[in-house]
Design an enzyme around this catalytic site. Sequence first.
Site, PDB file in Angstrom:
ATOM      1  N   PHE A   1       1.337  -1.201  -0.201  1.00 40.77           N
ATOM      2  CA  PHE A   1      -0.226   0.091   0.349  1.00 40.77           C
ATOM      3  C   PHE A   1       1.030   1.484  -0.001  1.00 40.77           C
ATOM      4  CE2 PHE A   1      -2.765   2.753   2.715  1.00 40.77           C
ATOM      5  CZ  PHE A   1      -3.439   3.363   1.372  1.00 40.77           C
TER       6      PHE A   1
ATOM      7  N   ALA B   1       2.405   1.367  -8.300  1.00 40.64           N
ATOM      8  CA  ALA B   1       3.318   0.648  -9.008  1.00 40.64           C
ATOM      9  C   ALA B   1       2.806  -0.931  -8.878  1.00 40.64           C
ATOM     10  CB  ALA B   1       5.050   0.542  -9.064  1.00 40.64           C
ATOM     11  N   SER B   2       3.248  -1.193  -7.477  1.00 39.64           N
ATOM     12  CA  SER B   2       2.971  -1.877  -7.116  1.00 39.64           C
ATOM     13  C   SER B   2       1.020  -2.492  -7.046  1.00 39.64           C
ATOM     14  CB  SER B   2       3.037  -2.546  -5.936  1.00 39.64           C
ATOM     15  OG  SER B   2       2.593  -3.137  -5.037  1.00 39.64           O
TER      16      SER B   2
ATOM     17  N   ASN C   1      16.567  -2.001   1.208  1.00 37.87           N
ATOM     18  CA  ASN C   1      15.597  -2.142   1.979  1.00 37.87           C
ATOM     19  C   ASN C   1      16.082  -3.158   3.339  1.00 37.87           C
ATOM     20  OD1 ASN C   1      12.797  -1.008  -0.215  1.00 37.87           O
ATOM     21  ND2 ASN C   1      14.288   0.367   1.668  1.00 37.87           N
TER      22      ASN C   1
ATOM     23  N   HIS D   1       4.697  -9.292   4.465  1.00 40.17           N
ATOM     24  CA  HIS D   1       5.579  -9.465   3.613  1.00 40.17           C
ATOM     25  C   HIS D   1       6.932  -9.409   3.244  1.00 40.17           C
ATOM     26  CE1 HIS D   1       4.960  -5.608   0.887  1.00 40.17           C
ATOM     27  NE2 HIS D   1       6.021  -6.244  -0.067  1.00 40.17           N
TER      28      HIS D   1
ATOM     29  N   GLU E   1      13.124   0.641   7.655  1.00 40.31           N
ATOM     30  CA  GLU E   1      13.477   0.068   6.077  1.00 40.31           C
ATOM     31  C   GLU E   1      14.642   0.698   5.608  1.00 40.31           C
ATOM     32  OE1 GLU E   1      10.385  -0.687   4.250  1.00 40.31           O
ATOM     33  OE2 GLU E   1       8.923  -0.233   5.891  1.00 40.31           O
TER      34      GLU E   1
ATOM     35  N   HIS F   1       9.163   5.578   0.181  1.00 41.69           N
ATOM     36  CA  HIS F   1      10.266   5.722   0.526  1.00 41.69           C
ATOM     37  C   HIS F   1      11.440   6.543  -0.322  1.00 41.69           C
ATOM     38  CE1 HIS F   1      10.954   1.376   0.429  1.00 41.69           C
ATOM     39  NE2 HIS F   1      10.798   1.307   1.282  1.00 41.69           N
TER      40      HIS F   1
ATOM     41  N   ASP G   1      13.691   7.108  -1.962  1.00 39.42           N
ATOM     42  CA  ASP G   1      15.288   7.266  -2.293  1.00 39.42           C
ATOM     43  C   ASP G   1      14.096   7.380  -3.967  1.00 39.42           C
ATOM     44  OD1 ASP G   1      14.149   4.666  -2.458  1.00 39.42           O
ATOM     45  OD2 ASP G   1      15.743   3.988  -3.253  1.00 39.42           O
TER      46      ASP G   1
ATOM     47  N   ASN H   1       7.192  -3.702  -9.765  1.00 41.02           N
ATOM     48  CA  ASN H   1       7.002  -3.387  -8.706  1.00 41.02           C
ATOM     49  C   ASN H   1       7.218  -2.287  -7.286  1.00 41.02           C
ATOM     50  OD1 ASN H   1       4.908  -5.071  -7.083  1.00 41.02           O
ATOM     51  ND2 ASN H   1       6.229  -7.076  -7.618  1.00 41.02           N
TER      52      ASN H   1
ATOM     53  N   CYS I   1      16.653   0.435  -6.120  1.00 42.93           N
ATOM     54  CA  CYS I   1      15.712   0.051  -5.026  1.00 42.93           C
ATOM     55  C   CYS I   1      16.760  -1.409  -4.368  1.00 42.93           C
ATOM     56  CB  CYS I   1      14.338  -0.318  -5.098  1.00 42.93           C
ATOM     57  SG  CYS I   1      13.855   1.534  -5.357  1.00 42.93           S
TER      58      CYS I   1
HETATM   59  O1  SUG Z   1       8.515  -2.343   0.142  1.00 42.55           O
HETATM   60  N1  SUG Z   1       7.582  -3.433  -3.737  1.00 42.55           N
HETATM   61  C1  SUG Z   1       8.574  -2.592  -2.707  1.00 42.55           C
HETATM   62  C2  SUG Z   1       9.791  -2.153  -3.471  1.00 42.55           C
HETATM   63  C3  SUG Z   1      10.658  -1.845  -2.993  1.00 42.55           C
HETATM   64  C4  SUG Z   1      11.298   0.015  -2.948  1.00 42.55           C
HETATM   65  N2  SUG Z   1      12.789  -0.269  -2.658  1.00 42.55           N
HETATM   66  C5  SUG Z   1      13.222   1.230  -2.228  1.00 42.55           C
HETATM   67  N3  SUG Z   1      12.709   2.185  -3.022  1.00 42.55           N
HETATM   68  N4  SUG Z   1      14.177   0.679  -1.759  1.00 42.55           N
HETATM   69  C6  SUG Z   1       7.870  -2.438  -2.056  1.00 42.55           C
HETATM   70  O2  SUG Z   1       7.141  -1.536  -1.809  1.00 42.55           O
HETATM   71  C7  SUG Z   1       6.427  -4.657  -3.879  1.00 42.55           C
HETATM   72  C8  SUG Z   1       5.473  -6.566  -4.099  1.00 42.55           C
HETATM   73  C9  SUG Z   1       4.428  -7.144  -4.572  1.00 42.55           C
HETATM   74  O3  SUG Z   1       3.424  -6.039  -4.305  1.00 42.55           O
HETATM   75  O4  SUG Z   1       3.462  -8.104  -4.884  1.00 42.55           O
HETATM   76  C10 SUG Z   1       7.003  -4.705  -2.977  1.00 42.55           C
HETATM   77  O5  SUG Z   1       7.246  -4.948  -1.803  1.00 42.55           O
END
Ligand code: SUG
Length: 442
Positions: free
Chosen positions: A24, A28-29, A111, A138, A175, A243, A245, A359, A365
């Site tokens: 959430f 993109a996710s 992370n 997760h 994070e 995040h 970054d 994602n 990242c």
């Molecule tokens: O934590 N996506 C990660 C992406 C992390 C990006 N990292 C940085 N910005 N440093 C997150 O949101 C999506 C997994 C899914 O939806 O299946 C996910 O966990």
Amino acid sequence: MTDFHEYNFDGLIGPTHNYAGLSFGNIASASNKGAVSNPKEAALQGLAKMRAAMALGLKQGFLPPQDRPALKTLRALGFAGTDKQIIEKAAAASPDLLANCYAASSMWTANAATIAPSPDTSDGKVHFTPANLAANFHRSIEADTTARTLRHIFNDDRFFVHHAPLPGGVHFGDEGAANHGRLCETHGEKGVHLFVYGEDGDRFPARQKLRASQAVARNHQLDPDKTIFIEQSKAALDAGAFHNDVVGVANGNVLFLHEQSFADRDAAYAEIREKAPFVEIVEAPADKVSLSDCIKSYLFNSQLLTLPDAGAAGGEMALLLPTESESAERVKTFVDETAARNNPINRVVYKNVRESMRNGGGPACLRLRVVLSDEEAAAADQHFILNDERIGPLEAWVEDHYRDRLHPDDLRDPKLMEESLAAMDALTKILKLGAFYDFQKI
Ligand code: SUG
């Protein structure tokens, strides 16, 4: 004189990479939820990015994927029986829970942890704190294995100090390096640490808590005169910068960021200039690049890399961006102008990491930065530091073990579990890890 280098430890993307829409606040996710992923392509894209950094003459390492499905977690949540029965029962009772335990999210090693290099700490050692990633279930289940992995690779108490992930769950939500940057004149000189935390926005929650950043800074024995805590702007958070970054990156003497990154821009810049007088702030104005442009293109989720032949402050830097930044017209124009202007950013490299981008994970990242002296680097497990000989077997391993198509519904089939764990078993042999993962111990 001891030489220090930055090593980028990229996450090797695991065989269960899929789009389950678990995060959430990560646009993109959420918007790719239910799409078909290509784990093989994802992992090969990640390895190609590692090759690109190596071709620039940079030091490159990697962290192995975690074992998914997380059978140990599923058992702890009450699913009993054989491994196959556990998957079947979880799929029937809670497909969401199963998806959480299948996420390949350890690929985003920015992370994984926060690191303080030895020139910055009062005991002169490198400090590691694995992130508790408490904000999302997760991701929260990554911390134990991350801690084990870092202890394994950096296993020499003459040089390395390993802290436990912070206690307290969301009260100390941490994070890792995604909300942390280090400014320095050269990698081997004492650096200034920027910790960026959030307060919940109107639309999305903040993941990084101020008190978590403060605890990490204390554990790492940082000099308070060289430590800065900055609140992220709610505008950035609500635009999808879950995040920091996603809206800024620090490297060497350069802070490259969007002008709306921080809640109080002027106060933040004043403190940064006072504590790091050598800093060069390279900023994207909102009228040229909007926050929404940043989130779509991941312009600031680029890797800003000091090139090896650049010696002292002001040395040449390369920006390694995702191809999404190349195809966004306003963003590409800003990148071209930035590279042409008189600042250390002189080279631009675009890499395709689309499977991860979908994602919400761009080039930055996918990597954890660890600054090490040559002596410290020699004390690390060399299986995790890449060279031409070590990267080929990883590519071959991906070719042998990964699917090229995965839909979230496929997670219900125990055959995927068998394939994934067989892949991880084979990897532990390549890396001479022994019985490393939970599934190999129980
Ligand atoms: O934590 N996506 C990660 C992406 C992390 C990006 N990292 C940085 N910005 N440093 C997150 O949101 C999506 C997994 C899914 O939806 O299946 C996910 O966990």
